[in-house]
Design a protein around this motif. Structure first.
Motif, PDB file in Angstrom:
ATOM      1  N   ILE A   1       0.877  -1.174   0.000  1.00  0.00           N
ATOM      2  CA  ILE A   1       0.000   0.000   0.000  1.00  0.00           C
ATOM      3  C   ILE A   1       0.909   1.218   0.000  1.00  0.00           C
ATOM      4  O   ILE A   1       1.756   1.355   0.879  1.00  0.00           O
ATOM      5  CB  ILE A   1      -0.906   0.031   1.247  1.00  0.00           C
ATOM      6  CG1 ILE A   1      -1.762  -1.225   1.319  1.00  0.00           C
ATOM      7  CG2 ILE A   1      -1.767   1.276   1.265  1.00  0.00           C
ATOM      8  CD1 ILE A   1      -2.481  -1.391   2.634  1.00  0.00           C
ATOM      9  N   PRO A   2       0.770   2.104  -0.965  1.00  0.00           N
ATOM     10  CA  PRO A   2       1.632   3.290  -0.962  1.00  0.00           C
ATOM     11  C   PRO A   2       1.322   4.196   0.232  1.00  0.00           C
ATOM     12  O   PRO A   2       0.187   4.275   0.688  1.00  0.00           O
ATOM     13  CB  PRO A   2       1.301   3.981  -2.279  1.00  0.00           C
ATOM     14  CG  PRO A   2      -0.032   3.457  -2.678  1.00  0.00           C
ATOM     15  CD  PRO A   2      -0.157   2.090  -2.087  1.00  0.00           C
ATOM     16  N   VAL A   3       2.362   4.837   0.735  1.00  0.00           N
ATOM     17  CA  VAL A   3       2.159   5.764   1.846  1.00  0.00           C
ATOM     18  C   VAL A   3       1.249   6.894   1.391  1.00  0.00           C
ATOM     19  O   VAL A   3       0.311   7.265   2.103  1.00  0.00           O
ATOM     20  CB  VAL A   3       3.506   6.315   2.362  1.00  0.00           C
ATOM     21  CG1 VAL A   3       3.282   7.342   3.460  1.00  0.00           C
ATOM     22  CG2 VAL A   3       4.370   5.177   2.876  1.00  0.00           C
ATOM     23  N   PHE A   4       1.528   7.436   0.216  1.00  0.00           N
ATOM     24  CA  PHE A   4       0.687   8.470  -0.377  1.00  0.00           C
ATOM     25  C   PHE A   4       0.309   8.020  -1.778  1.00  0.00           C
ATOM     26  O   PHE A   4       1.117   7.450  -2.493  1.00  0.00           O
ATOM     27  CB  PHE A   4       1.426   9.807  -0.453  1.00  0.00           C
ATOM     28  CG  PHE A   4       1.792  10.376   0.886  1.00  0.00           C
ATOM     29  CD1 PHE A   4       0.845  11.003   1.674  1.00  0.00           C
ATOM     30  CD2 PHE A   4       3.085  10.273   1.367  1.00  0.00           C
ATOM     31  CE1 PHE A   4       1.176  11.518   2.910  1.00  0.00           C
ATOM     32  CE2 PHE A   4       3.435  10.790   2.606  1.00  0.00           C
ATOM     33  CZ  PHE A   4       2.474  11.416   3.383  1.00  0.00           C
TER      34      PHE A   4
ATOM     35  N   PRO B   1      -3.755  12.247  -5.344  1.00  0.00           N
ATOM     36  CA  PRO B   1      -3.275  13.630  -5.332  1.00  0.00           C
ATOM     37  C   PRO B   1      -2.088  13.843  -4.397  1.00  0.00           C
ATOM     38  O   PRO B   1      -1.377  14.828  -4.514  1.00  0.00           O
ATOM     39  CB  PRO B   1      -4.498  14.430  -4.854  1.00  0.00           C
ATOM     40  CG  PRO B   1      -5.352  13.444  -4.146  1.00  0.00           C
ATOM     41  CD  PRO B   1      -5.109  12.128  -4.801  1.00  0.00           C
ATOM     42  N   PHE B   2      -1.843  12.895  -3.479  1.00  0.00           N
ATOM     43  CA  PHE B   2      -0.738  13.030  -2.534  1.00  0.00           C
ATOM     44  C   PHE B   2       0.517  12.273  -2.972  1.00  0.00           C
ATOM     45  O   PHE B   2       1.524  12.291  -2.274  1.00  0.00           O
ATOM     46  CB  PHE B   2      -1.161  12.534  -1.147  1.00  0.00           C
ATOM     47  CG  PHE B   2      -2.294  13.307  -0.557  1.00  0.00           C
ATOM     48  CD1 PHE B   2      -2.114  14.590  -0.087  1.00  0.00           C
ATOM     49  CD2 PHE B   2      -3.560  12.745  -0.480  1.00  0.00           C
ATOM     50  CE1 PHE B   2      -3.166  15.312   0.453  1.00  0.00           C
ATOM     51  CE2 PHE B   2      -4.618  13.443   0.064  1.00  0.00           C
ATOM     52  CZ  PHE B   2      -4.423  14.741   0.533  1.00  0.00           C
ATOM     53  N   ALA B   3       0.471  11.588  -4.119  1.00  0.00           N
ATOM     54  CA  ALA B   3       1.596  10.767  -4.585  1.00  0.00           C
ATOM     55  C   ALA B   3       2.916  11.539  -4.678  1.00  0.00           C
ATOM     56  O   ALA B   3       3.969  10.970  -4.370  1.00  0.00           O
ATOM     57  CB  ALA B   3       1.258  10.124  -5.922  1.00  0.00           C
ATOM     58  N   PRO B   4       2.929  12.820  -5.051  1.00  0.00           N
ATOM     59  CA  PRO B   4       4.215  13.540  -5.098  1.00  0.00           C
ATOM     60  C   PRO B   4       4.906  13.662  -3.740  1.00  0.00           C
ATOM     61  O   PRO B   4       6.083  14.012  -3.677  1.00  0.00           O
ATOM     62  CB  PRO B   4       3.832  14.926  -5.637  1.00  0.00           C
ATOM     63  CG  PRO B   4       2.566  14.710  -6.391  1.00  0.00           C
ATOM     64  CD  PRO B   4       1.853  13.612  -5.666  1.00  0.00           C
TER      65      PRO B   4
ATOM     66  N   PRO C   1       8.472  10.788  -2.221  1.00  0.00           N
ATOM     67  CA  PRO C   1       9.926  10.977  -2.077  1.00  0.00           C
ATOM     68  C   PRO C   1      10.297  11.760  -0.821  1.00  0.00           C
ATOM     69  O   PRO C   1      11.316  11.483  -0.194  1.00  0.00           O
ATOM     70  CB  PRO C   1      10.325  11.751  -3.341  1.00  0.00           C
ATOM     71  CG  PRO C   1       9.212  11.571  -4.297  1.00  0.00           C
ATOM     72  CD  PRO C   1       7.989  11.313  -3.496  1.00  0.00           C
ATOM     73  N   TYR C   2       9.466  12.731  -0.441  1.00  0.00           N
ATOM     74  CA  TYR C   2       9.756  13.507   0.757  1.00  0.00           C
ATOM     75  C   TYR C   2       9.622  12.642   2.014  1.00  0.00           C
ATOM     76  O   TYR C   2      10.402  12.767   2.952  1.00  0.00           O
ATOM     77  CB  TYR C   2       8.838  14.729   0.847  1.00  0.00           C
ATOM     78  CG  TYR C   2       9.034  15.677  -0.306  1.00  0.00           C
ATOM     79  CD1 TYR C   2      10.205  16.431  -0.417  1.00  0.00           C
ATOM     80  CD2 TYR C   2       8.060  15.806  -1.283  1.00  0.00           C
ATOM     81  CE1 TYR C   2      10.390  17.297  -1.486  1.00  0.00           C
ATOM     82  CE2 TYR C   2       8.235  16.676  -2.352  1.00  0.00           C
ATOM     83  CZ  TYR C   2       9.406  17.409  -2.449  1.00  0.00           C
ATOM     84  OH  TYR C   2       9.593  18.256  -3.500  1.00  0.00           O
ATOM     85  N   PHE C   3       8.628  11.753   2.008  1.00  0.00           N
ATOM     86  CA  PHE C   3       8.487  10.843   3.150  1.00  0.00           C
ATOM     87  C   PHE C   3       9.686   9.908   3.224  1.00  0.00           C
ATOM     88  O   PHE C   3      10.215   9.653   4.308  1.00  0.00           O
ATOM     89  CB  PHE C   3       7.192  10.033   3.064  1.00  0.00           C
ATOM     90  CG  PHE C   3       7.074   9.030   4.172  1.00  0.00           C
ATOM     91  CD1 PHE C   3       6.691   9.437   5.450  1.00  0.00           C
ATOM     92  CD2 PHE C   3       7.383   7.700   3.962  1.00  0.00           C
ATOM     93  CE1 PHE C   3       6.616   8.529   6.481  1.00  0.00           C
ATOM     94  CE2 PHE C   3       7.302   6.783   4.988  1.00  0.00           C
ATOM     95  CZ  PHE C   3       6.920   7.198   6.256  1.00  0.00           C
TER      96      PHE C   3
END
Length: 184
Positions: free
Chosen positions: A139-142, A145-148, A151-153
C-alpha cells in the motif's frame, strides 16, 4: 438488578454468540497450528465470558437508568472503517489513517483539537511504520493527489530507517524464538 449492566452483558453475549457461529465453517486447528477460525473463536469466547461476568455482577447492584445513546460517537466510530475502506486506494495509507483517526477522535465529547492532532500524527506515523515499512504491505504511503509526497516521506524516513529496521528485526527474533520454544 442493574439494568444497564445486564443489558451490556447481554449484548456482549449476543455478539460473542454471533461471532462464534460465524467460525463454524472455518478450520479451528490447535494452539500450535491455528486455523483461520481459531482466533475469532477465541475472541468470541473471551467476549462471551466478559458478558457473563458483567451480567452476573448486575444482579447484586441497584438499578441505574440506561440513559441516552451517544449518537454522535456511535455514528463517527461506525463511519470510520467505511471511510478507511473508501479512501485507502485513492489517497494512500497515511492520509486514510489520518482521516480515520481525526474522525474517531471527535467521537468523544471530551476530545479537543490539540488531542485530535496529537493522536492523528502519532497513530498515522505508527501505522505507516508498522504496516508499510515493517510488514511490507503493498500500500503506498501516499497515492492519488498526494503521490508527489512519497519521495519527501522517504527522505524523512531514511535517517530513522536503520533504527526502525533494528527494532523490527529484534521483534522478528523474539517471534522466531517463541516459535522455536513452542515447536510451531
Amino acid at each position: 438488578m442493574n439494568t444497564r449492566d445486564a443489558a451490556a452483558g447481554g449484548i456482549f453475549i449476543a455478539i460473542a454468540a454471533a461471532f462464534a457461529l460465524g467460525t463454524m465453517d472455518l478450520t479451528i486447528g490447535t494452539a500450535l497450528r491455528m486455523g483461520p477460525g481459531y482466533f475469532p473463536l477465541l475472541l468470541a469466547g473471551v467476549l462471551g465470558l466478559l458478558g457473563v461476568i458483567i451480567l452476573l455482577k448486575s444482579f447484586g447492584r441497584p438499578s441505574v437508568e440506561i440513559g441516552t445513546v451517544p449518537w454522535r460517537g456511535a455514528a463517527l466510530i461506525l463511519i470510520s472503517p467505511i471511510v478507511f475502506g473508501l479512501t485507502i486506494r485513492w489517497l494512500g495509507l497515511a492520509p486514510s489513517v489520518a482521516l480515520v483517526v481525526a474522525i474517531s477522535a471527535f467521537a468523544s465529547r471530551r476530545s479537543t483539537v490539540k488531542l485530535a492532532v496529537a493522536l492523528t500524527l502519532a497513530l498515522t506515523l505508527f501505522c505507516v511504520i508498522v504496516f508499510q515499512r515493517w510488514l511490507g504491505l503493498p500500500i503506498p504511503v501516499f497515492n492519488g493527489p498526494f503521490a508527489p509526497l512519497n519521495p519527501y516521506f522517504d527522505m524523512a524516513y531514511a535517517p530513522f530507517g536503520a533504527a526502525f529496521s533494528a527494532i523490527g528485526s529484534a521483534l522478528a527474533g523474539v517471534v522466531a524464538a517463541l516459535r522455536g520454544l513452542f515447536g510451531a
